[in-house]
Design a protein around this motif. Structure first.
Motif, mmCIF file in Angstrom:
data_model
loop_
_atom_site.group_PDB
_atom_site.id
_atom_site.type_symbol
_atom_site.label_atom_id
_atom_site.label_comp_id
_atom_site.label_asym_id
_atom_site.label_seq_id
_atom_site.Cartn_x
_atom_site.Cartn_y
_atom_site.Cartn_z
ATOM 1 N N GLN A 207 0.980 53.251 14.181
ATOM 2 C CA GLN A 207 2.242 53.351 13.832
ATOM 3 C C GLN A 207 2.963 53.478 15.047
ATOM 4 N N LEU A 208 2.146 53.783 16.383
ATOM 5 C CA LEU A 208 3.079 54.318 17.330
ATOM 6 C C LEU A 208 3.259 52.972 18.473
ATOM 7 N N GLY A 209 2.682 51.827 18.207
ATOM 8 C CA GLY A 209 3.012 50.487 18.671
ATOM 9 C C GLY A 209 2.344 49.555 18.139
ATOM 10 N N GLN A 210 1.877 48.586 19.158
ATOM 11 C CA GLN A 210 1.307 47.421 18.542
ATOM 12 C C GLN A 210 -0.024 47.280 18.603
ATOM 13 N N PRO A 211 -0.809 47.524 17.229
ATOM 14 C CA PRO A 211 -2.253 47.597 17.581
ATOM 15 C C PRO A 211 -2.641 46.213 17.803
ATOM 16 N N VAL A 212 -3.840 46.463 18.643
ATOM 17 C CA VAL A 212 -4.510 45.142 19.167
ATOM 18 C C VAL A 212 -5.894 45.305 18.780
ATOM 19 N N ARG A 213 -6.498 44.216 18.715
ATOM 20 C CA ARG A 213 -7.858 44.060 18.579
ATOM 21 C C ARG A 213 -8.772 42.941 19.400
ATOM 22 N N ILE A 214 -9.841 43.302 19.897
ATOM 23 C CA ILE A 214 -10.575 42.217 20.534
ATOM 24 C C ILE A 214 -11.422 41.539 19.608
ATOM 25 N N PRO A 215 -11.289 40.198 19.463
ATOM 26 C CA PRO A 215 -12.103 39.303 18.635
ATOM 27 C C PRO A 215 -13.441 39.406 19.103
ATOM 28 N N HIS A 216 -14.612 39.585 18.231
ATOM 29 C CA HIS A 216 -15.992 39.354 18.612
ATOM 30 C C HIS A 216 -16.724 39.194 17.376
ATOM 31 N N SER A 217 -17.962 38.719 17.536
ATOM 32 C CA SER A 217 -18.477 37.945 16.450
ATOM 33 C C SER A 217 -18.945 39.432 15.418
ATOM 34 N N ASN A 218 -19.366 38.836 14.120
ATOM 35 C CA ASN A 218 -19.790 39.931 13.227
ATOM 36 C C ASN A 218 -21.171 40.581 13.466
ATOM 37 N N ASP A 219 -21.944 39.939 14.597
ATOM 38 C CA ASP A 219 -23.246 40.626 14.815
ATOM 39 C C ASP A 219 -23.099 41.868 15.332
ATOM 40 N N ILE A 220 -22.047 42.268 15.902
ATOM 41 C CA ILE A 220 -21.924 43.686 16.360
ATOM 42 C C ILE A 220 -20.646 44.380 15.336
ATOM 43 N N ASP A 221 -20.673 45.587 15.457
ATOM 44 C CA ASP A 221 -19.594 46.446 14.744
ATOM 45 C C ASP A 221 -18.516 46.751 15.600
ATOM 46 N N SER A 222 -18.759 46.859 16.855
ATOM 47 C CA SER A 222 -17.688 47.242 17.980
ATOM 48 C C SER A 222 -18.420 46.920 19.258
ATOM 49 N N LEU A 223 -17.298 46.898 20.439
ATOM 50 C CA LEU A 223 -17.786 47.138 21.814
ATOM 51 C C LEU A 223 -17.892 48.516 22.322
ATOM 52 N N ASN A 224 -18.838 48.498 23.463
ATOM 53 C CA ASN A 224 -18.681 49.843 24.303
ATOM 54 C C ASN A 224 -17.396 50.057 24.820
ATOM 55 N N LEU A 225 -17.206 51.353 25.016
ATOM 56 C CA LEU A 225 -15.572 51.463 25.196
ATOM 57 C C LEU A 225 -15.387 50.903 26.512
ATOM 58 N N SER A 226 -16.224 51.080 27.766
ATOM 59 C CA SER A 226 -15.844 50.700 28.975
ATOM 60 C C SER A 226 -15.782 49.197 28.872
ATOM 61 N N VAL A 227 -16.520 48.374 28.325
ATOM 62 C CA VAL A 227 -16.486 47.295 28.184
ATOM 63 C C VAL A 227 -14.975 46.604 27.491
ATOM 64 N N ALA A 228 -14.652 47.416 26.256
ATOM 65 C CA ALA A 228 -13.517 46.952 25.568
ATOM 66 C C ALA A 228 -12.032 47.241 26.684
ATOM 67 N N ALA A 229 -12.275 48.250 27.230
ATOM 68 C CA ALA A 229 -11.222 48.721 28.187
ATOM 69 C C ALA A 229 -10.993 47.537 29.271
#
Length: 238
Positions: A207-229
């Motif tokens: 609710q603080l701004g525009q949430p953003v998501r990085i698209p990736h395959s369903n083979d992983i649940d998320s990206l490492n923080l430093s990679v995502a950043a």
């Protein structure tokens, strides 16, 4: 000179272990450097000789300190370190990276280096968080810390009060907009907000701004923080 202590957060100084991080301190902020420590094993290397020359130019004490270097770095092959004063910075009105409750020293150092590479020079760290002056962070940043403005805040509200007009882009798995779409419609100045390695950002950040998501395959649940950043900074860099 007083004896050097093992690093603690409450000290008013820290260490930049390694030749390259030490050179960055001496080149970018020689006024922060209290001492230069060198190893007897690497004293003839070009990098160490350059450090000694810079230290002499700025009237900084140089010591051969093998045991201290081993204790500071936890390694036998650390050939140099700069002892530097902590000097918290004031953030500018440019684009910001906001790190909320980041807990891993390696991640933080890597993000600082990527931020410098992608042109983000202002970093806000929301506590509780790993200590940006921890020698492990300084080394992982490869000295990028000395080219950045980094400031810690007790909570996100304190940061937001100081910079209410920065367009907020929290990176969240349940973000409502794909990153490419957010970049196409981005506003400046902006704040890219990244959460803790395990927990991510709290739900209220959507609710603080525009949430953003990085698209990736369903083979992983998320990206490492430093990679995502790094991906986020690269996309928003212009």
């Amino acid at each position: 000179m007083p004896a050097l202590e093992a690093y603690r957060r409450d000290l008013d100084y820290s260490y930049a272990p390694g030749v390259f991080p030490s050179l960055e301190a001496l080149v970018k902020h020689p006024e922060m450097v209290r001492r230069v420590l060198i190893s007897s094993k690497g004293s003839e290397s070009d990098g160490v000789q350059k450090m000694i020359s810079l230290a002499q130019k700025h009237h900084i004490r140089v010591e051969t300190a093998d045991k201290a270097l081993s204790r500071i770095s936890g390694k036998e092959n650390c050939f140099a370190a700069a002892v530097f004063e902590k000097q918290p910075a004031v953030l500018s009105s440019a684009n910001h990276i906001v790190l909320h409750h980041i807990s891993d020293a390696g991640n933080l150092g890597t993000i600082l280096r990527a931020a410098l590479g992608f042109g983000f020079h202002d970093i806000a760290i929301i506590r509780p968080a790993t200590d940006v002056y921890d020698p492990k962070v300084v080394r992982a940043s490869m000295g990028a810390l000395f080219s950045l403005r980094v400031r810690e805040y007790d909570d996100f509200d304190a940061y937001r009060k100081e910079f209410p007009d920065h367009a907020a882009y929290p990176f969240m798995l349940d973000g409502s907009m794909l990153m490419d779409e957010a970049v196409a419609d981005k506003k400046s100045p902006c704040a890219l907000i990244f959460g803790n390695e395990g927990a991510g950002l709290p739900a209220e950040f959507s609710q603080l701004g525009q949430p953003v998501r990085i698209p990736h395959s369903n083979d992983i649940d998320s990206l490492n923080l430093s990679v995502a950043a790094a991906i986020g900074m690269y996309a928003f860099r212009k």
